[in-house]
Design a protein around this motif. Structure first.
Motif, mmCIF file in Angstrom:
data_model
loop_
_atom_site.group_PDB
_atom_site.id
_atom_site.type_symbol
_atom_site.label_atom_id
_atom_site.label_comp_id
_atom_site.label_asym_id
_atom_site.label_seq_id
_atom_site.Cartn_x
_atom_site.Cartn_y
_atom_site.Cartn_z
ATOM 1 N N SER A 148 18.480 21.359 -23.630
ATOM 2 C CA SER A 148 17.236 21.685 -24.326
ATOM 3 C C SER A 148 16.271 20.515 -24.195
ATOM 4 N N GLN A 149 15.004 20.766 -24.472
ATOM 5 C CA GLN A 149 14.012 19.699 -24.416
ATOM 6 C C GLN A 149 14.371 18.585 -25.392
ATOM 7 N N ARG A 202 17.747 11.479 -24.642
ATOM 8 C CA ARG A 202 18.434 10.672 -23.624
ATOM 9 C C ARG A 202 17.491 9.843 -22.758
ATOM 10 N N ILE A 203 16.201 10.112 -22.833
ATOM 11 C CA ILE A 203 15.241 9.367 -22.020
ATOM 12 C C ILE A 203 15.008 8.003 -22.653
ATOM 13 N N SER A 204 15.114 6.955 -21.832
ATOM 14 C CA SER A 204 15.033 5.594 -22.359
ATOM 15 C C SER A 204 13.606 5.049 -22.435
ATOM 16 N N THR A 220 4.336 15.998 -22.851
ATOM 17 C CA THR A 220 4.441 15.645 -21.435
ATOM 18 C C THR A 220 5.790 16.083 -20.878
ATOM 19 N N ILE A 221 6.841 15.881 -21.644
ATOM 20 C CA ILE A 221 8.172 16.322 -21.214
ATOM 21 C C ILE A 221 8.181 17.832 -21.025
ATOM 22 N N LYS A 255 15.824 29.207 -28.447
ATOM 23 C CA LYS A 255 15.777 27.849 -27.908
ATOM 24 C C LYS A 255 15.853 27.897 -26.383
ATOM 25 N N GLN A 256 15.042 27.071 -25.734
ATOM 26 C CA GLN A 256 14.998 27.037 -24.278
ATOM 27 C C GLN A 256 15.871 25.910 -23.743
ATOM 28 N N TYR A 257 16.601 26.221 -22.684
ATOM 29 C CA TYR A 257 17.432 25.249 -21.986
ATOM 30 C C TYR A 257 16.974 25.209 -20.541
#
Length: 123
Positions: A24-25, A31-33, A40-41, A63-65
């Motif tokens: 999911s978003q 997890r993005i550092s 933007t994501i 929910k979107q994956y």
């Protein structure tokens, strides 16, 4: 049209490649550092879908994956089943074909099929 390879795109793709499962978003964002705006994501994920890098799976709860195309079979199409684990919240393409019977008078154009339960890792 050639698109720029931005730090955001690299970070999103890296997370999805490392995990190897649909995410999911929210999970990707965690997890993005680097510091990236949530909108933007979302735009990057949808652009990757438009460009054929990812496909979007909508779970029964809305929910979107997002999953890399190569995580599914080589002749990927959207008309296959996915499995969402209620314990670990992962979503994955099922590696086997699941057949369903549709009455003859109906013409199927596309499917969005998600089976919910407990995955093999959580069982």
């Amino acid at each position: 049209m050639k698109r720029r390879n931005t730090p955001t795109k690299k970070a999103v793709l890296s997370v999805l490649t490392e995990t190897g499962k649909a995410m999911s978003q929210d999970a990707i964002e965690q997890r993005i550092s680097i510091d990236i705006n949530r909108a933007t994501i979302y735009r990057v994920l949808n652009r990757f879908c438009e460009d054929g890098i990812l496909h979007k799976i909508v779970a029964e709860n809305g929910k979107q994956y997002f999953a890399l195309y190569h995580d599914c079979n080589e002749q990927h199409n959207h008309d296959h089943f996915h499995f969402r684990c209620t314990k670990c919240e992962t979503m994955e393409c099922l590696p086997v074909e699941v057949n369903i019977a549709i009455p003859k008078e109906y013409q199927v154009e596309s499917m969005n099929c998600v089976i919910t339960g407990v995955c093999k890792d959580c069982s």
